[in-house]
Motif scaffolding. Structure first.
Motif, PDB file in Angstrom:
ATOM      1  N   LYS A  41       0.852  -1.247  -0.234  1.00  0.00           N
ATOM      2  CA  LYS A  41      -0.270  -0.296   0.286  1.00  0.00           C
ATOM      3  C   LYS A  41       1.206   1.247  -0.011  1.00  0.00           C
ATOM      4  O   LYS A  41       1.825   1.127   0.542  1.00  0.00           O
ATOM      5  CB  LYS A  41      -0.570  -0.027   1.721  1.00  0.00           C
ATOM      6  N   ARG A  42       0.732   1.993  -0.816  1.00  0.00           N
ATOM      7  CA  ARG A  42       1.199   2.708  -0.915  1.00  0.00           C
ATOM      8  C   ARG A  42       0.148   4.587  -0.200  1.00  0.00           C
ATOM      9  O   ARG A  42      -0.585   4.836  -1.331  1.00  0.00           O
ATOM     10  CB  ARG A  42       1.843   3.642  -2.629  1.00  0.00           C
ATOM     11  N   TRP A  43       0.804   5.184  -0.294  1.00  0.00           N
ATOM     12  CA  TRP A  43       0.239   6.268   0.434  1.00  0.00           C
ATOM     13  C   TRP A  43       1.078   7.562   0.662  1.00  0.00           C
ATOM     14  O   TRP A  43       2.242   8.245   0.705  1.00  0.00           O
ATOM     15  CB  TRP A  43      -0.622   6.255   1.505  1.00  0.00           C
ATOM     16  N   VAL A  44       0.491   9.444   0.516  1.00  0.00           N
ATOM     17  CA  VAL A  44       1.367  10.622   1.062  1.00  0.00           C
ATOM     18  C   VAL A  44       0.586  11.303   2.187  1.00  0.00           C
ATOM     19  O   VAL A  44      -0.748  10.990   2.792  1.00  0.00           O
ATOM     20  CB  VAL A  44       0.538  11.662  -0.536  1.00  0.00           C
ATOM     21  N   ASP A  45       1.224  11.582   2.562  1.00  0.00           N
ATOM     22  CA  ASP A  45       0.809  13.002   3.598  1.00  0.00           C
ATOM     23  C   ASP A  45       1.274  13.705   3.241  1.00  0.00           C
ATOM     24  O   ASP A  45       2.368  15.049   3.633  1.00  0.00           O
ATOM     25  CB  ASP A  45       1.506  12.352   5.541  1.00  0.00           C
ATOM     26  N   PHE A  46       0.177  15.248   3.180  1.00  0.00           N
ATOM     27  CA  PHE A  46       0.603  16.245   2.497  1.00  0.00           C
ATOM     28  C   PHE A  46       0.665  16.689   3.639  1.00  0.00           C
ATOM     29  O   PHE A  46       1.150  16.790   4.924  1.00  0.00           O
ATOM     30  CB  PHE A  46      -0.894  17.058   2.135  1.00  0.00           C
ATOM     31  N   LYS A  47       2.023  17.820   3.285  1.00  0.00           N
ATOM     32  CA  LYS A  47       2.109  18.892   4.585  1.00  0.00           C
ATOM     33  C   LYS A  47       1.567  20.350   3.931  1.00  0.00           C
ATOM     34  O   LYS A  47       1.053  20.588   2.996  1.00  0.00           O
ATOM     35  CB  LYS A  47       3.686  19.422   4.295  1.00  0.00           C
ATOM     36  N   GLY A  48       0.748  20.226   5.595  1.00  0.00           N
ATOM     37  CA  GLY A  48      -0.396  21.644   5.230  1.00  0.00           C
ATOM     38  C   GLY A  48      -1.409  21.340   4.635  1.00  0.00           C
ATOM     39  O   GLY A  48      -2.102  20.175   4.864  1.00  0.00           O
ATOM     40  N   GLU A  49      -2.317  21.890   3.734  1.00  0.00           N
ATOM     41  CA  GLU A  49      -3.075  21.326   3.096  1.00  0.00           C
ATOM     42  C   GLU A  49      -3.299  20.281   1.883  1.00  0.00           C
ATOM     43  O   GLU A  49      -2.206  20.575   0.708  1.00  0.00           O
ATOM     44  CB  GLU A  49      -3.616  23.115   2.569  1.00  0.00           C
ATOM     45  N   GLU A  50      -3.884  19.568   1.981  1.00  0.00           N
ATOM     46  CA  GLU A  50      -4.241  18.033   0.892  1.00  0.00           C
ATOM     47  C   GLU A  50      -5.019  19.135  -0.653  1.00  0.00           C
ATOM     48  O   GLU A  50      -5.723  18.775  -1.037  1.00  0.00           O
ATOM     49  CB  GLU A  50      -5.072  17.274   1.488  1.00  0.00           C
TER      50      GLU A  50
END
Length: 188
Positions: A41-50
């Motif tokens: 599984k791959r995902w992203v954690d946004f810095k600030g606003e998504e």
């Protein structure tokens, strides 16, 4: 309930940082068993606003599984430099195109009707079927005389093909009066 908490805590413990882009977004991966099959599984954690538009194309490809390996920082720097070169080339080409158009426009304005087509002489070469496009009989006579040059010779006019050249049809012919069920067979 404890199973749910265990899953959430396992989610944070088993994740592996794959990389960080220039916007500060962090990309993670985790191996997970789904229906007895081990999947990544791959995902992203946004810095600030998504904002999904802030994700670089290379990372989007990695997230969707189109790339096996995550992009390296060196690769990202190289690709960013390439994008900048392309932007500069596009700007240069647009400028050259605008200069070329302005030169053409200035040369066109200085010459007087050299490249303008003569519509009347163009129309005269075709035979007219009505009197709308012809100003007088003299012009229509010249138009017909000019058009006779372009007419087909007798040998090129449409002819009915000879029976030997006509394709043989596999379909039955006739009025259907003499049809008897089960007697017709397709040709072999």
């Amino acid at each position: 309930m404890s199973r749910w908490f265990g899953r959430i805590s396992g989610f944070f413990r088993s994740r592996t940082l794959a990389g960080i882009d220039k916007s500060g977004n962090k990309y993670y991966t985790r191996k997970e068993e789904v229906d007895g099959i081990l999947k990544e599984k791959r995902w992203v954690d946004f810095k600030g606003e998504e904002d999904s538009t802030s994700i670089p194309v290379e990372w989007i490809c990695w997230l969707n599984g189109q790339r096996k390996k995550a992009p390296t920082p060196e690769e990202m720097v190289e690709l960013e430099a390439k994008r900048e070169r392309v932007k500069l080339n596009v700007a240069r080409l647009k400028k050259e195109e605008e200069e070329r158009k302005s030169r053409e426009h200035s040369t066109r304005a200085s010459t007087s009707k050299v490249g303008v087509p003569d519509l009347k002489s163009f129309i005269r070469q075709f035979p007219s079927t009505s009197a709308e496009g012809v100003e007088n009989d003299k012009e229509s006579d010249t138009a017909e005389a000019d058009a006779s040059k372009f007419r087909k010779p007798e040998e090129f006019r449409e002819r009915k093909p000879s029976p030997e050249l006509q394709p043989v049809s596999s379909e039955p012919t006739g009025s259907g009066q003499s049809f008897k069920p089960g007697t017709w067979l397709p040709p072999t």
